[in-house]
Design a protein around this motif. Structure first.
Motif, PDB file in Angstrom:
ATOM      1  N   GLY A 109      25.375   1.923  67.559  1.00 30.74           N
ATOM      2  CA  GLY A 109      26.044   2.610  66.559  1.00 30.74           C
ATOM      3  C   GLY A 109      27.437   2.391  66.398  1.00 30.74           C
ATOM      4  N   ASP A 110      28.437   3.298  65.554  1.00 33.97           N
ATOM      5  CA  ASP A 110      29.666   3.254  65.509  1.00 33.97           C
ATOM      6  C   ASP A 110      30.452   4.316  66.344  1.00 33.97           C
ATOM      7  N   ILE A 111      29.735   4.866  67.172  1.00 32.42           N
ATOM      8  CA  ILE A 111      30.324   5.783  68.515  1.00 32.42           C
ATOM      9  C   ILE A 111      29.810   5.340  69.553  1.00 32.42           C
ATOM     10  N   ASP A 112      30.687   5.390  70.683  1.00 30.19           N
ATOM     11  CA  ASP A 112      29.993   4.916  71.964  1.00 30.19           C
ATOM     12  C   ASP A 112      30.153   6.001  73.062  1.00 30.19           C
ATOM     13  N   VAL A 113      30.756   6.874  72.811  1.00 28.80           N
ATOM     14  CA  VAL A 113      31.012   8.015  73.746  1.00 28.80           C
ATOM     15  C   VAL A 113      29.687   8.769  74.363  1.00 28.80           C
ATOM     16  N   GLN A 114      28.608   8.635  73.516  1.00 32.25           N
ATOM     17  CA  GLN A 114      27.289   9.365  74.003  1.00 32.25           C
ATOM     18  C   GLN A 114      26.864   8.816  75.255  1.00 32.25           C
ATOM     19  N   SER A 115      25.922   9.647  76.041  1.00 29.45           N
ATOM     20  CA  SER A 115      25.010   9.220  76.957  1.00 29.45           C
ATOM     21  C   SER A 115      24.015   8.297  76.525  1.00 29.45           C
ATOM     22  N   ILE A 116      23.339   7.371  77.098  1.00 31.38           N
ATOM     23  CA  ILE A 116      22.257   6.656  76.668  1.00 31.38           C
ATOM     24  C   ILE A 116      20.868   7.520  76.642  1.00 31.38           C
ATOM     25  N   ALA A 117      20.688   8.561  77.312  1.00 30.48           N
ATOM     26  CA  ALA A 117      19.929   9.574  77.131  1.00 30.48           C
ATOM     27  C   ALA A 117      19.833  10.390  75.574  1.00 30.48           C
ATOM     28  N   GLY A 118      21.019  10.935  75.593  1.00 35.00           N
ATOM     29  CA  GLY A 118      21.542  11.645  74.310  1.00 35.00           C
ATOM     30  C   GLY A 118      21.389  10.831  73.161  1.00 35.00           C
ATOM     31  N   ALA A 119      21.720   9.562  73.173  1.00 34.45           N
ATOM     32  CA  ALA A 119      21.445   8.640  72.145  1.00 34.45           C
ATOM     33  C   ALA A 119      20.192   8.355  71.790  1.00 34.45           C
ATOM     34  N   ILE A 120      19.171   8.148  72.685  1.00 33.18           N
ATOM     35  CA  ILE A 120      17.940   7.785  72.424  1.00 33.18           C
ATOM     36  C   ILE A 120      17.089   9.363  72.048  1.00 33.18           C
ATOM     37  N   SER A 121      17.607  10.412  72.677  1.00 31.10           N
ATOM     38  CA  SER A 121      16.716  11.680  72.414  1.00 31.10           C
ATOM     39  C   SER A 121      17.033  12.039  70.896  1.00 31.10           C
ATOM     40  N   THR A 122      18.053  11.714  70.191  1.00 34.09           N
ATOM     41  CA  THR A 122      18.220  12.144  68.712  1.00 34.09           C
ATOM     42  C   THR A 122      18.126  11.117  67.957  1.00 34.09           C
ATOM     43  N   GLY A 123      17.825   9.950  68.310  1.00 34.98           N
ATOM     44  CA  GLY A 123      17.541   8.931  67.375  1.00 34.98           C
ATOM     45  C   GLY A 123      18.812   8.254  66.670  1.00 34.98           C
ATOM     46  N   THR A 124      19.898   7.943  67.539  1.00 34.10           N
ATOM     47  CA  THR A 124      21.197   7.297  67.172  1.00 34.10           C
ATOM     48  C   THR A 124      20.843   5.914  66.592  1.00 34.10           C
TER      49      THR A 124
END
Length: 434
Positions: A109-124
């Motif tokens: 995506g266009d933001i890279d500050v998220q954790s990998i778990a947070g990104a997949i848990s919300t459908g990034t």
């Protein structure tokens, strides 16, 4: 880092919580103990990432847990092009770590500050009709369930549970490790240009088909829109120059932040400011390693709503949005972000079963967004919209059950994984009707 009794806020500041306790485990055993403590004491537990969700998914006044001390790569297999990583690893750091191993994620995506778990848990997700959201890159998940059990899960070992875990909203348990399917490192050419919005809409299919990654931003009340395209290349990365810094940081953040503050104090100038921003969209081309080109700096804070739509609805929805904006004259100057994604089979993925368009609307932090978002949401829903889980929406449990065909199956698995409701925040209880 936050301390017990202090206020936790998400990135935009719209969501707040005052937790009784905050934990920073550094090993799976400590996560298990946190779960068991909450079970013994009848408490609730939510995991916080980087706070980039605009919904109150993780907000809890009881126990919050951060995985910031569980970061890095655990194992890499160059032959199978896979890697197992700690769930708290931030996407920006993960990109560099994988690159050092000659590997990369296929899309971001266009933001890279998220954790990998947070990104997949919300459908990034990123953009590109050949690519699903980040969760489609996951082939293994290690989770601590609501009963304190540590479970390794793949599509082969637990097919139904895996489909529920790929996007789980943190409702199934605490993801502690993630196994990713990867590809060799690659470079992308990034191009930004301006075209009239009508030209963009007339050529949507061609743009989406002919570029690896395609997205566009259109500005309320303005004629030009910004096209962003990326394609793989063998060219040498572009040297980092002061002009790039001025465009990426100064123009897109500092100057835009100043204009946004002006709109907040004088809302009536939002339309001309939007037209000014559209007229100054940079026309540039640069080459960079993939993980360094996907993301852009986001220093100007805002609130956001994003909906997934059937890909064929994109043009009609945007034209309806434009007509509504012209009639209602909202005080908004933030551009509307339009992206694409491949269909998937993840149970509560917005892209479940359909190639998709994503449309996101934003409002500068501190400016009223309620009517603007509500009117846009009604348009999205008329065209079969499904909300992005990390973005604002007003859907009820009944509406979500209609929108997501596997909704009831997801809730059945959730009950088995967390029978005591340890991970149910007030927000989750509302959308699950519990």
């Amino acid at each position: 880092m936050i301390k017990s009794g202090r206020v936790w806020r998400n990135w935009s500041g719209i969501v707040r919580a005052k937790p009784r306790s905050v934990l920073y485990p550094s090993h799976i055993d400590e996560v298990v103990e946190a779960v068991n403590q909450c079970r013994r004491e009848g408490r609730k537990l939510r995991v916080i990432g980087s706070g980039h969700s605009f919904t109150a998914l993780v907000a809890s006044d009881d126990m919050l847990l951060s995985l910031d001390r569980m970061q890095g790569i655990l194992q890499v297999n160059a032959e199978t092009r896979t890697a197992t990583v700690w769930a708290g690893t931030k996407l920006k750091a993960l990109g560099e770590l994988l690159h050092s191993e000659g590997l990369a994620q296929e899309n971001l995506g266009d933001i890279d500050v998220q954790s990998i778990a947070g990104a997949i848990s919300t459908g990034t997700h990123g953009t590109g009709l050949r690519f699903g959201n980040i969760s489609t890159q996951v082939i293994g998940i290690t989770i601590v369930t609501g009963t304190g059990e540590v479970r390794d899960c793949t599509e082969q070992s637990h097919p139904e549970l895996f489909k529920a875990l790929q996007i789980s909203l943190g409702a199934m348990g605490i993801i502690v490790q993630v196994k990713l399917k990867l590809r060799p490192s690659y470079r992308l050419s990034y191009e930004s240009s301006r075209v009239p919005l009508d030209t963009c809409l007339e050529n949507l299919n061609s743009y989406a088909a002919s570029h690896r990654n395609f997205e566009f931003y259109w500005f309320p009340y303005a004629e030009p829109c910004q096209l962003k395209v990326m394609n793989e290349t063998e060219e040498t990365p572009t040297p980092h120059r002061i002009t790039s810094y001025l465009s990426d940081v100064i123009l897109e953040n500092v100057a835009f932040g100043a204009l946004s503050s002006l709109c907040k104090w004088v809302p009536g100038i939002s339309a001309p400011i939007s037209r000014l921003c559209a007229a100054t969209v940079p026309t540039i081309r640069k080459i960079e390693h993939s993980h360094r080109v996907y993301a852009t700096k986001r220093l100007v804070r805002f609130n956001e709503m994003e909906y997934n739509l059937p890909v064929e609805a994109m043009e009609a929805v945007i034209r309806e949005m434009r007509e509504t904006m012209a009639r209602e004259r909202y005080s908004v100057h933030f551009p509307i972000e339009c992206r694409f994604a491949k269909a998937d089979d993840i149970w509560i993925s917005p892209a479940y079963g359909r190639d998709s368009a994503y449309i996101a609307v934003h409002m500068y932090r501190g400016m009223p967004y309620e009517k603007y978002f509500a009117d846009m949401e009604r348009i999205f829903l008329r065209h079969g919209g499904r909300p992005h889980w990390g973005k604002l929406h007003t859907l009820t449990a009944q509406q979500l059950r209609i929108a997501y065909p596997k909704w009831d199956s997801f809730l059945e698995i959730r009950e088995k994984m967390d029978p005591d409701g340890l991970f149910l925040s007030p927000y989750l209880k509302r959308i699950f009707a519990l």
